[in-house]
Each structure stands twice: as C-alpha cells, then as structure tokens.
Design a protein around this motif. Structure first.
Motif, PDB file in Angstrom:
ATOM      1  N   SER B   2       0.812  -0.674   0.079  1.00 23.76           N
ATOM      2  CA  SER B   2      -0.165   0.158   0.280  1.00 23.76           C
ATOM      3  C   SER B   2       1.117   1.079   0.255  1.00 23.76           C
ATOM      4  O   SER B   2       2.087   1.887  -0.126  1.00 23.76           O
ATOM      5  CB  SER B   2      -0.383  -0.338   1.671  1.00 23.76           C
ATOM      6  N   ALA B   4       0.943   3.036   2.391  1.00 24.92           N
ATOM      7  CA  ALA B   4       1.016   3.762   3.068  1.00 24.92           C
ATOM      8  C   ALA B   4       2.287   3.109   3.798  1.00 24.92           C
ATOM      9  O   ALA B   4       2.699   3.039   4.965  1.00 24.92           O
ATOM     10  CB  ALA B   4       0.061   3.697   4.122  1.00 24.92           C
ATOM     11  N   GLN B  29       3.869  -1.094   8.334  1.00 22.47           N
ATOM     12  CA  GLN B  29       2.823  -1.908   7.473  1.00 22.47           C
ATOM     13  C   GLN B  29       1.071  -1.320   8.259  1.00 22.47           C
ATOM     14  O   GLN B  29       1.540  -0.045   9.142  1.00 22.47           O
ATOM     15  CB  GLN B  29       2.045  -3.472   8.089  1.00 22.47           C
ATOM     16  N   PRO B  30       0.317  -0.598   7.522  1.00 22.41           N
ATOM     17  CA  PRO B  30      -0.340   0.862   7.734  1.00 22.41           C
ATOM     18  C   PRO B  30      -1.166  -0.573   8.670  1.00 22.41           C
ATOM     19  O   PRO B  30      -0.841  -1.831   8.908  1.00 22.41           O
ATOM     20  CB  PRO B  30      -1.115   0.989   6.177  1.00 22.41           C
ATOM     21  N   GLY B  31      -2.230   0.278   9.548  1.00 21.86           N
ATOM     22  CA  GLY B  31      -3.440  -0.761  11.003  1.00 21.86           C
ATOM     23  C   GLY B  31      -2.914  -0.728  11.998  1.00 21.86           C
ATOM     24  O   GLY B  31      -3.548  -1.662  13.057  1.00 21.86           O
ATOM     25  N   GLN B  32      -1.876  -0.345  12.400  1.00 21.95           N
ATOM     26  CA  GLN B  32      -0.865  -0.385  13.815  1.00 21.95           C
ATOM     27  C   GLN B  32       0.669   0.410  14.148  1.00 21.95           C
ATOM     28  O   GLN B  32       0.743   1.485  12.304  1.00 21.95           O
ATOM     29  CB  GLN B  32      -0.590  -2.206  13.803  1.00 21.95           C
ATOM     30  N   PRO B 151      -1.200   9.267   5.608  1.00 21.76           N
ATOM     31  CA  PRO B 151      -1.674   7.885   5.987  1.00 21.76           C
ATOM     32  C   PRO B 151       0.068   6.851   6.726  1.00 21.76           C
ATOM     33  O   PRO B 151      -0.260   6.135   7.078  1.00 21.76           O
ATOM     34  CB  PRO B 151      -1.746   7.479   4.191  1.00 21.76           C
ATOM     35  N   GLU B 180      -7.629   3.671  12.181  1.00 19.91           N
ATOM     36  CA  GLU B 180      -8.184   4.568  10.395  1.00 19.91           C
ATOM     37  C   GLU B 180      -7.488   3.465   9.462  1.00 19.91           C
ATOM     38  O   GLU B 180      -7.526   4.238   8.298  1.00 19.91           O
ATOM     39  CB  GLU B 180      -8.364   5.748  10.413  1.00 19.91           C
ATOM     40  N   GLY B 181      -5.803   2.858   9.727  1.00 24.90           N
ATOM     41  CA  GLY B 181      -5.583   2.478   8.706  1.00 24.90           C
ATOM     42  C   GLY B 181      -4.012   3.240   8.330  1.00 24.90           C
ATOM     43  O   GLY B 181      -4.016   2.957   6.698  1.00 24.90           O
ATOM     44  N   ARG B 182      -3.478   3.607   8.631  1.00 24.33           N
ATOM     45  CA  ARG B 182      -2.397   4.202   8.524  1.00 24.33           C
ATOM     46  C   ARG B 182      -1.008   3.618   9.304  1.00 24.33           C
ATOM     47  O   ARG B 182      -1.106   2.399  10.439  1.00 24.33           O
ATOM     48  CB  ARG B 182      -2.457   6.000   9.434  1.00 24.33           C
TER      49      ARG B 182
END
Lengths: 526, 315
Positions: B2, B4, B29-32, B151, B180-182
C-alpha cells in the motif's frame, strides 16, 4: 505478525498544492511571523533615514572657493555652470567682442608657471606647471562666472584639449609646448555651434570637437586666457574627504599670430580677471604685448567642482550603510535560526526540493529589504537635502535618471547584500559566524575605505574593486572628472569602479555564494 | 504494497568513525502502531531522517509506498513526522508555525485550526512557542504532522516530556490513528511507553534490527515454558515436581518458578502428591524484561560508543 489492515488510510481532505508559489508564501509567512525580524527591518529603515541626519559639515569649511582639490566641507555659495552644477570659473581673460559668425586663431609658443608649495608664502615660489594648468583661446558668453564657453588650450601635462561648459573635455594633440614645437589653436563660431581645431604648423588643421553652446548671445567674448589650479598634495583621507597641503599657482603663456575674425565691435584687447582675483597675491597676473604677440598670466581654474561632503547627494545616503548592517543580520538569521533550532529539517521535509527553498528565501528576504530600503532612501533624500539647503549648503543637482539609479540602486544594494548574507548563512549555518563573515566581506572594506579612511588610498580602492563592498559604487552620484584633480575618494562619493560595474561585482559574489549554498544544501545531511 | 507502507532495506550510514546504521531493514505496515525501540544510539533517529530524505544513506534505501520521500508531491499529505519537538522558532507562535507549514502545501488556514483542536492545544497556540512546555511542543509537533492528513506518521520519541495525562492521551490517539488504516512508526528508548500501544515492534541495536515481531510473539518468547507456583510447603513441592522431570527454582519465600511442565500438569502433580498451593499461573514476562534481554548486548555497546567522537550524532 499481526495481520495489518488491508486498505491503508486515505484522506478525505481536499488535496493542496506545493508549487513554488506555495513555497514563497510559506517563507514569507515565516519571515513576517517573527516580530524581531520585522522590527529589525524597520530599524534598518530608520537607520537609513536617520544616520544621514547626524553627519553635517559646517557650511564654508571648504578651504577655498577655487580650491576643490582639498575639500573638507560643503560650499556655501558657488557659481553654477550652464548645467546647474557648481563650478570654478576664475582665470585671466584678454578679450574682444565677437559676432555670431567668426573665428579666433592663435599660436602658443611657450607655457611656464610657478606655484607656492605651502600655500602661505608667495615669496618662495617654485617654478613649474600644474598638470591641468591651462592657457589658450576661448569664446565665452560673458565675463561673468559660470557663463557658457568653449575653449582650445594647451595644458601642463595633458597636451592640447578642447573644453566647454566646464564638464566637457576632449583631447587634441599631445606633448608639451615650446618655441621649437608650438601649437596652433582655432575656434570657429557659427551661431550656437563652436568647433575647435589644432595644428602643428598652422596649415594642416584637425577638428578636436564641435559643441553647441545653447543660448550663446549674438555678441560673445573671444580671446586668450590663462589659468592654473592650486598646487595640492592629498596627504590623508578622512570622513569629510581629505586633507593635504597646497597653495595657489600661476601659468604664463606666450601667444603670437593672433587673428580674430568677426570682431564686433572693433576695438582693442581688454583684460579681465574673471571670478575676482584668485591667487591675487601674484604680482604678475595680467597680460602684456610682446612683439607681435601677447603674454597672458593667470591663476585659478575653469572647471566643475567635484561635489563632496554635504554638497553631494551621496552624503544623504550614508545612513544606508547602517541600514545595511541591520538588514544583513536579519537576513542571516532568516536561515541560521532554522539551523540552530533544527527547524531546517521541518522545512526540508515539507519541501524536499532544496534549491527551491533557498531561492524562495532569497526572494522573500531580498524583496523585503528592497521594499523597506527604497522608501527609506527616498525619505532620507527628501528630508536631508532641504535641511542642508536651509543651512545654505549648495547641493549639486544630478540628472533624474542618475537620481533614480542612486536611490533604487541603493535599495537594490541593500537587497542584494541581504541575499548574500542569507546565502552565507546557508553555507556557514551559524548566526554569529555568518554575521561576522558578512561584516568582514562587505561592511569592513567599506568602513575602512569610506567613513574611517584608515587604509591607504591604493588599498582602499583595491578593496572596493574586488570585495562585495564594490557594490557601494552604485551610490556614486557624480562622475569623477578626469580634467579636475580632486579627492575622488569613496568618502566623497567617488568609487574606483563605475556604478554598475561595482554593483555587478556584488551581484557576482552573491550569485556565487548562493550557488555554493544550493550545492551544499543539496549535498549535506540536514 | 500500500502507499502507506514504509520499506527500509539495508540502510548503512557512517558518521566519521561511527557506523550509525549497519544494514537496517524492516517494513512498517498500515493499520497498527509500530514501535521502533532500541537503546540510545541504536540508529532510530538516523533511520527516520533517512526515511524523510533529510540524510543520505551510504547504502540501502528507504521507501514510502515504493517511492523515495524526495520524489513525493505534497509530502506533508503523504507523511507526517515529528523528529524533534524543539524544532521551533521560539519567537514565532505555535499557530504561525502551523500556518507557514500549511502554506507550503497549499492548505487553507482552516486546516491549521482543525489540527490545533485535534491535539487539544488551546489559546496558548497564539503565544510564542519559546514559552511552551515540552509536552505542548510535542502536541504542536503532532499537530504539524497531521496538517496534511497523511497515511503515514513518523514520531521520534513523542512521549518525551509528556505528563502522565498526556502519555495516556497520546497512546489512545496513536491507536485511533492507526485504527483508521495509517502506518504509525513511533520510536522510543523506553519499552514501557509502548506497552499497550504498539502492535508490532522493530527492536534495534548497533544500527541493525535485533527483532522484528508482534508484541504477543515477543512476550511469549520471553516468557518461555514457565509456571509460577505459590505454596507454603516449598520442599515437598520441589521434590514432587523434580521427580516429574521439571526444573524448579526459588523465586521468593513462598514462590517457585517451574520450567519443563505446563501449568495443568503442575496442578495435577501437586494434587496427586497432596501438596497444598495457593496459586499456579503461567509465567508472563513484561515487555520491558523481554526488551532488556534482547538489547543487553546493544546497551553494552553504547557504554563504549558514548566516549567515541561520533557519539554526538547518535540519539
């Protein structure tokens, strides 16, 4: 490993834009939001206006009205030439009337002179001519000081010249005059137009120049003249200009084969000491018939007075020097403060194209400096020139274009100096070091050469040619007249380089430093 | 991948005689929230500066969404970063600091007021930044990082100087941003600060990655196969358990640590031998302890490096 979100975050906010205009706006926002910098710029403007007010010479402290060589202060009164400039118009004139068509021809067979080395005694005279001792033929509107004229002359060491209306000067035959090697001189008048010729034999004539003397009356004066400017040695230079020793001098020339065509009315020669009797203690001033010719002795000069001190518009702009110091400090801080706080990393992260950042900063700080400086120098001129005039000081007028060049050029000088300080700041990355460096390369050379005049003239001239301080030449309001020996010092508003050449030296240094700064900024870790 | 994702590959960076980075490689990785942990001088800040294109590596690459930072258009809307909360002009107000940053990205002044509200900075934002506490500066830095609503967030030691209330707030805030997916990369030299915040950990020492793991895996690995036992009759417990093949060590006057047997087996053996006990629990290492175990070597290294000429640039 925990499973990451499959779709990454997408902002719902409208996208911005990060072109050069945005960068400029950001740098301007940075600049205007530090109160100290805005105050610093205002102080720079006030210094530019105010410092000039402090520097007043006393009216009349000039050594002698006919001695522009050593100037210590402004002249109170001065005859004005046809161009409105202050002039010296003192010589011995042997003349007759001449109509609007005519000519005068004479052969100069010798020229000798003497001078008083100490300026006190006329008993202990030394023989010798001054470089610009002059004798020859002249057509002049009247015998009053400052009236229009054109003259052909032999000089002490500059050969035959044609000079007109005080500022005009053209070279003719070279070499010294003697009985074995005389010079023939001729002036012809047709209406307002006067043409000068010279010749070695009276047969083969060369045109030296043709000039138009606007408003030359139908009946002018034509005749022979002799003048010799003061002997002078400039021994030191000071804030006001220079000091030295000197004294009056005198030149005597022998003429024969004198022919005046178009004389009106017919009559005999009349002798007049134009401009009073400078060096009047000379017993030999005047003329006498000698065989078929005339011998004329004179003292004084027919020349412009190079404006100096308070009589120069350059004097109202000395405050710009103080303003410049304040501006370079602000300009240096504009970049070094970012290095000091690590803010440069925030700047570079927001705008990764590094050269553009310096370009934007240079435009912001340069424009700010110009916008502050221009009204300040205009105000300085508007305030100080009437003040000086109200004290009876004569300030030589300058052409409008020259005035624009001096004022806008001074503002540009401050702006470019500010950009130089910014560029040096980007190279050195330290406030105190940068300010010291800028002071060293632009302020000190000027300071030593101009207000303090601590350096010998040669070294000062050299500094003002090669250092960024050469840019101050843009302030020179009057040309240095090669036909007038004077203290053409930076302190009097005369620089070793031509105005635009000096400014170009400053710009070259600035461009070079800015290029180096961009190269280093791209190459170095932030 | 992605856009991000932060990909750091084989970074090497030398400052004078100090090898600050020595083959640093990891992925965010995004999301965490990814914790970037290591002792001072391990190369965390250097890595972050390289990710942001501020320092050039001697070797390796750092990419954001597959592209180097310097090639990003409108970078603040792609990556928000706080490297140094003190990177402020002291005589400029916090709001004006945010304003010039917003101008550089063509963002409206309205966005400045939005992020000020987001990080909970009040009217003080109009005072000179020089008077801010470190905690306020951290909030201002985070506000700046959020200007472009990016992001990817990169924060270097954001808990430094924050009061306990601020720490609690920041933990929750970072968690919600990641939710939020950052991608959120947060460095710290104190593992405790990241407890309950980070989902993933990149543990570094000596300029390279020591461990790249989820928090759950790290704790499990550090805990080992151990059981904590509380009993008033230690000698009989030791006899029974050792007989069953366990290794037993005393951990306190009435506490034993048992390894080699699962907890349910320990309970069964004690029951069969009629040894009374008050508690049997699976031993759970703290994140701090797990971290210290991993970085011990690197800390020793630091003790040497502090005296070396290159130590100045290490954080």
């Amino acid at each position: 490993m925990t499973a990451p979100a499959l779709t990454s975050y997408r902002s719902a906010a409208p996208a911005g834009h990060d072109g050069f205009a945005q960068l400029l706006w950001a740098e301007w926002t940075k600049f205007r939001t530090v109160r100290g910098w805005i105050v610093g710029m205002m102080v720079a403007g006030l210094l530019t206006v105010g410092v000039g007010l402090l520097s007043h010479g006393e009216c009349g402290s000039q050594a002698s009205a006919s001695a522009p060589v050593v100037t210590g202060g402004p002249a109170c009164t001065s005859p004005l030439g046809p161009g409105g400039e202050a002039v010296t118009d003192g010589f011995y004139f042997v003349h007759r009337g001449m109509g609007s068509d005519g000519s005068i021809t004479a052969r100069v067979t010798s020229m000798t002179g003497s001078y008083s080395p100490d300026g006190v005694s006329t008993q202990d005279l030394k023989p010798g001519l001054q470089p610009w001792s002059k004798a020859g033929i002249i057509i002049k509107a009247s015998a009053s000081e400052g009236s229009a004229y054109a003259a052909m002359m032999v000089t002490g060491s500059h050969g035959v010249r044609m000079q007109w209306n005080f500022t005009g000067d053209a070279a003719g035959l070279g070499g010294a005059v003697s009985a074995a090697s005389p010079r023939w001189l001729r002036l012809t008048r047709a209406g307002d137009t006067v043409t000068g010729y010279d010749s070695l034999d009276g047969t083969h004539w060369s045109v030296v120049g043709t000039v138009t003397l606007t408003g030359l009356p139908p009946t002018a004066l034509a005749g022979l003249f002799a003048a010799s400017p003061d002997y002078a040695v400039v021994t030191s230079r000071s804030a006001g200009g220079g000091s030295g020793s000197g004294g009056p001098s005198q030149a005597t020339a022998a003429f024969d084969r004198v022919a005046l065509r178009g004389a009106r009315p017919a009559g005999a020669w009349t002798g007049t000491a134009v401009g009073g009797a400078p060096g009047g203690s000379y017993p030999v001033l005047g003329y006498r018939q000698s065989g078929g010719g005339l011998v004329v002795s004179g003292s004084g000069d027919i020349s412009p007075v190079p404006p100096a001190g308070e009589g120069s518009v350059a004097n109202t702009l000395v405050g710009a020097f103080a303003g410049l110091i304040a501006m370079v400090v602000v300009a240096a801080m504009f970049i070094t403060a970012e290095y000091r706080r690590g803010l440069i990393r925030v700047t570079l992260a927001a705008s990764p194209c590094r050269s553009r950042i310096l370009a934007a900063k240079a435009i912001v700080v340069g424009s700010a400096a110009f916008v502050v400086a221009l009204p300040a120098v205009v105000a300085a001129t508007l305030i100080e020139e009437p003040l000086a005039r109200s004290r009876g000081v004569f300030i030589d007028p300058v052409p409008v274009l020259t005035e624009v060049r001096v004022l806008a050029g001074t503002a540009a000088l401050l702006a470019v100096a500010a950009v130089l300080a910014l560029a040096l700041g980007a190279v050195l990355r330290h406030s105190a070091v940068t300010v010291t460096a800028v002071i060293a390369v632009i302020v000190l050379p000027y300071f030593f050469a101009v207000p303090l005049a601590l350096l010998p003239a040669g070294a000062a001239d050299w500094l003002l040619r090669v250092t960024p301080a050469a840019g101050f030449a843009i302030q020179q309001p009057y040309p240095a007249y090669p036909q007038v020996t004077s203290a053409y010092t930076p302190g009097n508003g005369y620089y070793p380089l031509a105005p635009w050449a000096g400014f170009a030296v400053l710009c070259a240094w600035t461009a070079l430093t800015l290029g180096l700064a961009m190269y280093l900024l791209r190459r170095r870790d932030a | 991948m992605s856009e991000a994702t932060i990909t750091v590959t084989g970074l090497r960076k030398r400052f004078g005689t100090t090898q600050a980075l020595d083959g640093m490689s990891f992925t965010v990785q995004p999301g965490q929230v990814t914790g970037f942990v290591g002792p001072n001088g391990a190369g965390k800040s250097t890595t972050m500066r390289i990710i942001l294109g501020l320092d050039a590596p001697n070797a390796g690459s750092a990419l954001i969404g597959g592209r180097p930072y310097s090639s990003l258009r409108r970078p603040l809307s792609r990556v928000g970063a706080v490297l140094d909360a003190g990177a402020l002009q002291p005589s400029r107000s916090g709001r004006n600091h945010l304003l010039w940053l917003a101008r550089s990205q063509g963002l409206p002044a309205r966005r400045v007021d939005e992020v000020i509200a987001l990080v909970g900075l009040g009217p003080a934002i109009r005072r000179k930044a020089g008077g801010y506490s470190l905690g306020m500066r951290q909030r201002l830095g985070i506000a700046a990082a959020l200007l472009g609503d990016p992001p990817v967030l990169i924060l270097d030691e954001p808990f430094n100087g924050m009061d306990p209330e601020g720490i609690v707030w920041l933990r929750g805030f970072l968690g919600s941003l990641a939710g939020e997916g950052r991608s959120v990369l947060v460095s710290s030299h104190l593992m405790g600060e990241l407890q309950d915040t980070a989902g993933h950990l990149v543990i570094v020492g000596r300029g390279r990655v020591i461990a790249d793991t989820s928090v759950a895996q790290l704790i499990a690995a550090a805990s080992g196969d151990r059981v904590t036992l509380r009993t008033a009759e230690r000698p009989s417990a030791v006899t029974a358990l050792e007989h069953a093949g366990a290794v037993v060590t005393a951990a306190g006057p009435d506490t034993l640590t048992v390894s080699g047997l699962p907890a349910e087996k320990v309970v069964a053996i004690l029951g069969a031998s009629a040894v009374p006990f008050s508690e049997v629990s699976a031993h759970r290492a703290t994140l701090e302890a797990a971290y210290l175990e991993l970085t011990q070597e690197a800390v020793e290294y630091r003790a040497v490096a502090v005296g070396s000429p290159g130590a100045r640039v290490m954080r």
